[in-house]
Scaffold this motif. Structure first.
Motif, PDB file in Angstrom:
ATOM      1  N   UNK A   1      17.166  17.546 -28.449  1.00  0.00           N
ATOM      2  CA  UNK A   1      15.998  16.990 -27.747  1.00  0.00           C
ATOM      3  C   UNK A   1      16.359  15.706 -27.008  1.00  0.00           C
ATOM      4  N   UNK A   2      17.152  14.840 -27.636  1.00  0.00           N
ATOM      5  CA  UNK A   2      17.564  13.601 -26.969  1.00  0.00           C
ATOM      6  C   UNK A   2      18.404  13.908 -25.741  1.00  0.00           C
ATOM      7  N   UNK A   3      19.348  14.835 -25.877  1.00  0.00           N
ATOM      8  CA  UNK A   3      20.187  15.194 -24.732  1.00  0.00           C
ATOM      9  C   UNK A   3      19.361  15.759 -23.587  1.00  0.00           C
ATOM     10  N   UNK A   4      18.477  16.693 -23.869  1.00  0.00           N
ATOM     11  CA  UNK A   4      17.647  17.305 -22.824  1.00  0.00           C
ATOM     12  C   UNK A   4      16.774  16.252 -22.154  1.00  0.00           C
ATOM     13  N   UNK A   5      16.135  15.413 -22.949  1.00  0.00           N
ATOM     14  CA  UNK A   5      15.273  14.372 -22.396  1.00  0.00           C
ATOM     15  C   UNK A   5      16.076  13.402 -21.522  1.00  0.00           C
TER      16      UNK A   5
ATOM     17  N   UNK B   1      22.002  22.409 -50.157  1.00  0.00           N
ATOM     18  CA  UNK B   1      20.701  22.620 -50.782  1.00  0.00           C
ATOM     19  C   UNK B   1      19.702  22.958 -49.678  1.00  0.00           C
ATOM     20  N   UNK B   2      18.535  23.403 -50.058  1.00  0.00           N
ATOM     21  CA  UNK B   2      17.493  23.668 -49.059  1.00  0.00           C
ATOM     22  C   UNK B   2      17.174  22.395 -48.277  1.00  0.00           C
ATOM     23  N   UNK B   3      17.097  21.265 -48.999  1.00  0.00           N
ATOM     24  CA  UNK B   3      16.831  19.985 -48.328  1.00  0.00           C
ATOM     25  C   UNK B   3      17.967  19.612 -47.380  1.00  0.00           C
ATOM     26  N   UNK B   4      19.200  19.862 -47.803  1.00  0.00           N
ATOM     27  CA  UNK B   4      20.346  19.554 -46.960  1.00  0.00           C
ATOM     28  C   UNK B   4      20.380  20.395 -45.697  1.00  0.00           C
ATOM     29  N   UNK B   5      20.103  21.682 -45.841  1.00  0.00           N
ATOM     30  CA  UNK B   5      20.088  22.566 -44.676  1.00  0.00           C
ATOM     31  C   UNK B   5      18.958  22.185 -43.724  1.00  0.00           C
ATOM     32  N   UNK B   6      17.802  21.876 -44.272  1.00  0.00           N
ATOM     33  CA  UNK B   6      16.665  21.469 -43.455  1.00  0.00           C
ATOM     34  C   UNK B   6      16.984  20.172 -42.691  1.00  0.00           C
ATOM     35  N   UNK B   7      17.585  19.213 -43.379  1.00  0.00           N
ATOM     36  CA  UNK B   7      17.935  17.941 -42.736  1.00  0.00           C
ATOM     37  C   UNK B   7      18.956  18.154 -41.624  1.00  0.00           C
ATOM     38  N   UNK B   8      19.932  19.017 -41.862  1.00  0.00           N
ATOM     39  CA  UNK B   8      20.948  19.274 -40.839  1.00  0.00           C
ATOM     40  C   UNK B   8      20.335  19.946 -39.613  1.00  0.00           C
ATOM     41  N   UNK B   9      19.496  20.928 -39.844  1.00  0.00           N
ATOM     42  CA  UNK B   9      18.858  21.618 -38.710  1.00  0.00           C
ATOM     43  C   UNK B   9      17.929  20.673 -37.937  1.00  0.00           C
ATOM     44  N   UNK B  10      17.224  19.808 -38.649  1.00  0.00           N
ATOM     45  CA  UNK B  10      16.382  18.823 -37.974  1.00  0.00           C
ATOM     46  C   UNK B  10      17.228  17.847 -37.163  1.00  0.00           C
TER      47      UNK B  10
ATOM     48  N   UNK C   1      20.206  18.471 -35.819  1.00  0.00           N
ATOM     49  CA  UNK C   1      20.695  19.176 -34.625  1.00  0.00           C
ATOM     50  C   UNK C   1      19.602  19.270 -33.568  1.00  0.00           C
ATOM     51  N   UNK C   2      18.398  19.537 -34.010  1.00  0.00           N
ATOM     52  CA  UNK C   2      17.273  19.623 -33.081  1.00  0.00           C
ATOM     53  C   UNK C   2      17.011  18.269 -32.417  1.00  0.00           C
TER      54      UNK C   2
ATOM     55  N   UNK D   1      20.356  11.985 -34.752  1.00  0.00           N
ATOM     56  CA  UNK D   1      20.163  12.987 -35.802  1.00  0.00           C
ATOM     57  C   UNK D   1      19.704  12.372 -37.113  1.00  0.00           C
ATOM     58  N   UNK D   2      19.819  11.054 -37.209  1.00  0.00           N
ATOM     59  CA  UNK D   2      19.421  10.403 -38.441  1.00  0.00           C
ATOM     60  C   UNK D   2      20.473  10.502 -39.527  1.00  0.00           C
ATOM     61  N   UNK D   3      21.693  10.938 -39.167  1.00  0.00           N
ATOM     62  CA  UNK D   3      22.730  11.029 -40.194  1.00  0.00           C
ATOM     63  C   UNK D   3      23.815   9.984 -40.001  1.00  0.00           C
TER      64      UNK D   3
END
Length: 150
Positions: free
Chosen positions: A113-117, A97-106, A108-109, A29-31
């Protein structure tokens, strides 16, 4: 029922593998650079909306001073914003923040994606059925114990 040694070994193996999976998903997730407390605050705010630092401290079982430091670091990083509490003009709420929400959603995605792959590339259909059953068992393990309700 299995003997105690098998249960102890299974419990230890489950604890270790769950911890490794958690770390891998955080890295995907990059976090991984965020502390567990920071991630918990971000998730709570995404799921439940704005809150005061005191509310977050109570919800996460942290000392208010520790939560203040956690929140301040996330505000400094641009992940959270502060605004007046609409119910109490003396209090301040924090939210993503908008940036925080965007980073969190990215994040999670990326984890999904890693799990599915990984699942599709490394496991047979029979193994996927076994994993599906195991997920249901772990979910059952996480449900409240009915004996605790008595």
């Amino acid at each position: 029922m299995s003997d105690v040694t098998d249960i102890d070994e299974t419990a230890a193996a489950l604890r270790v593998v769950a911890s490794r999976l958690y770390r891998r998903l955080r890295a995907e997730a990059g976090n991984a650079e965020y502390s567990a407390a920071q991630v918990a605050v971000i998730r709570r705010l995404l799921d439940e909306g704005p809150a005061t630092t005191s509310e977050l401290a109570r919800a996460e079982g942290m000392r208010p001073q520790s939560m203040s430091a956690t929140v301040a670091s996330l505000v400094d990083a641009g992940i959270l914003t502060r605004q007046p509490d609409p119910n109490d003009g003396r209090a301040v709420q924090v939210s993503l923040s908008d940036d925080g929400e965007r980073a969190l959603r990215q994040g999670r995605s990326a984890k999904q994606e890693w799990l599915v792959r990984t699942l599709s590339e490394r496991f047979t259909a029979d193994e996927l059925h076994t994993l599906t059953a195991a997920v249901a068992l772990v979910e059952r393990m996480l449900q409240p114990d009915p004996k605790d309700a008595l």
